[in-house]
Design a protein around this motif. Sequence first.
Motif, PDB file in Angstrom:
ATOM      1  N   SER A 296       1.003  -1.115  -0.077  1.00  0.00           N
ATOM      2  CA  SER A 296      -0.173   0.044   0.032  1.00  0.00           C
ATOM      3  C   SER A 296       0.974   1.161  -0.043  1.00  0.00           C
ATOM      4  O   SER A 296       1.979   1.250   0.318  1.00  0.00           O
ATOM      5  N   GLN A 297       0.348   2.314  -0.298  1.00  0.00           N
ATOM      6  CA  GLN A 297       1.103   3.768  -0.398  1.00  0.00           C
ATOM      7  C   GLN A 297       0.208   4.763   0.268  1.00  0.00           C
ATOM      8  O   GLN A 297      -0.919   4.736  -0.055  1.00  0.00           O
TER       9      GLN A 297
ATOM     10  N   GLY B 161       5.726   8.084  -3.440  1.00  0.00           N
ATOM     11  CA  GLY B 161       5.805   6.639  -3.353  1.00  0.00           C
ATOM     12  C   GLY B 161       5.724   6.136  -1.894  1.00  0.00           C
ATOM     13  O   GLY B 161       5.524   6.901  -0.931  1.00  0.00           O
ATOM     14  N   ALA B 162       5.812   4.697  -1.803  1.00  0.00           N
ATOM     15  CA  ALA B 162       5.985   4.103  -0.439  1.00  0.00           C
ATOM     16  C   ALA B 162       7.372   3.725  -0.111  1.00  0.00           C
ATOM     17  O   ALA B 162       7.768   4.283   1.120  1.00  0.00           O
TER      18      ALA B 162
ATOM     19  N   GLN C 144      12.911   5.566  -6.420  1.00  0.00           N
ATOM     20  CA  GLN C 144      11.717   5.548  -5.789  1.00  0.00           C
ATOM     21  C   GLN C 144      10.702   4.382  -6.394  1.00  0.00           C
ATOM     22  O   GLN C 144      10.781   4.319  -7.492  1.00  0.00           O
ATOM     23  N   CYS C 145       9.630   3.981  -5.495  1.00  0.00           N
ATOM     24  CA  CYS C 145       8.787   2.854  -5.595  1.00  0.00           C
ATOM     25  C   CYS C 145       7.489   2.972  -5.190  1.00  0.00           C
ATOM     26  O   CYS C 145       7.457   3.730  -3.937  1.00  0.00           O
TER      27      CYS C 145
ATOM     28  N   GLY D 248      11.072   9.449   4.193  1.00  0.00           N
ATOM     29  CA  GLY D 248      10.485  10.650   4.120  1.00  0.00           C
ATOM     30  C   GLY D 248      10.225  11.145   2.968  1.00  0.00           C
ATOM     31  O   GLY D 248       9.756  10.604   2.049  1.00  0.00           O
ATOM     32  N   ALA D 249       9.885  12.477   2.987  1.00  0.00           N
ATOM     33  CA  ALA D 249       9.675  13.420   1.838  1.00  0.00           C
ATOM     34  C   ALA D 249       8.464  12.873   1.072  1.00  0.00           C
ATOM     35  O   ALA D 249       7.953  12.502   0.009  1.00  0.00           O
ATOM     36  N   SER D 250       7.338  12.788   2.146  1.00  0.00           N
ATOM     37  CA  SER D 250       5.963  12.343   1.701  1.00  0.00           C
ATOM     38  C   SER D 250       5.855  10.816   1.236  1.00  0.00           C
ATOM     39  O   SER D 250       4.791  10.675   0.491  1.00  0.00           O
ATOM     40  N   MET D 251       6.640  10.101   1.697  1.00  0.00           N
ATOM     41  CA  MET D 251       6.675   8.700   1.210  1.00  0.00           C
ATOM     42  C   MET D 251       5.986   8.097   2.549  1.00  0.00           C
ATOM     43  O   MET D 251       5.861   8.677   3.597  1.00  0.00           O
ATOM     44  N   GLY D 252       5.166   6.920   2.252  1.00  0.00           N
ATOM     45  CA  GLY D 252       4.603   6.170   3.355  1.00  0.00           C
ATOM     46  C   GLY D 252       3.849   5.292   2.754  1.00  0.00           C
ATOM     47  O   GLY D 252       3.307   4.897   1.582  1.00  0.00           O
ATOM     48  N   GLY D 253       3.410   4.251   3.561  1.00  0.00           N
ATOM     49  CA  GLY D 253       2.486   2.941   3.175  1.00  0.00           C
ATOM     50  C   GLY D 253       3.298   1.744   3.690  1.00  0.00           C
ATOM     51  O   GLY D 253       4.162   1.813   4.796  1.00  0.00           O
ATOM     52  N   GLN D 254       2.932   0.433   3.099  1.00  0.00           N
ATOM     53  CA  GLN D 254       3.272  -0.812   3.504  1.00  0.00           C
ATOM     54  C   GLN D 254       4.232  -1.503   2.510  1.00  0.00           C
ATOM     55  O   GLN D 254       3.897  -1.670   1.360  1.00  0.00           O
TER      56      GLN D 254
END
Length: 228
Positions: A110-111, A116-117, A132-133, A203-209
């Motif tokens: 998920s993202q 990206g995640a 980035q992915c 960081g830099a607005s990345m996030g997810g699983q």
Amino acid sequence: MIRQLSGIVLGIIFGFFLGASCVAENIDGVDFDVVYRPHVFPEQAVPPWKRVGRGQRELVTVDGQPTLQMTSEPAGTDYYEISDLIAGETPNFLESGKGLTMECSLRVDSQDGNNGAIAIRVSDKNWLFILQCDRDGIWPYKRLKEKVPISLSEKFHQLRLVVPPEGDVLSVYVDGNPEALLRILRHANKEDSQSHIAWGDMGASMGGQSTWQYFAFTTHGAFPPIKP
């Protein structure tokens, strides 16, 4: 004096694991000097990876294989790094004459972020590369328009990142295909003077699983996949 002795002891220990006496693990025809597999958390592995940031993480079994599952919020970071690679194995892209090869098997579940995640970063004291992915593609750092579609959410994919000795371009290969899916130009390393390899939410607005089956690297050569 105690600090000096501690450094010497650590150097001996890590030199044992990464020096001439170390038995590299062969993955798809390449002898990788450092291989993390999720039997323990990365900071408990040999050699240990440094954790930066906080998030949720869990060691889980997927399809009979141990994996590391990491979940983070866009406002924070949660990644692992090895800085100034142990036993002098620093990836100096200009002068090493050897090259660098990294490989991982991952899935982006998920993202939540706009960038990206997760990301994979490698730097020497002069240059850096960042991949980035997200769930449906990969692209060079801050170049979303160059995104290459690939469904990283449907199954685990094997990414091999190769930097040649001259260090001008990092090539990304997927699932053993000898044709590079993406090429990333280097950037000047203005953030710090360290050599390091890092992976996760930086960081830099990345996030997810994301879920990882392994992460490996060697500083002893540039090894793209070979045609069968």
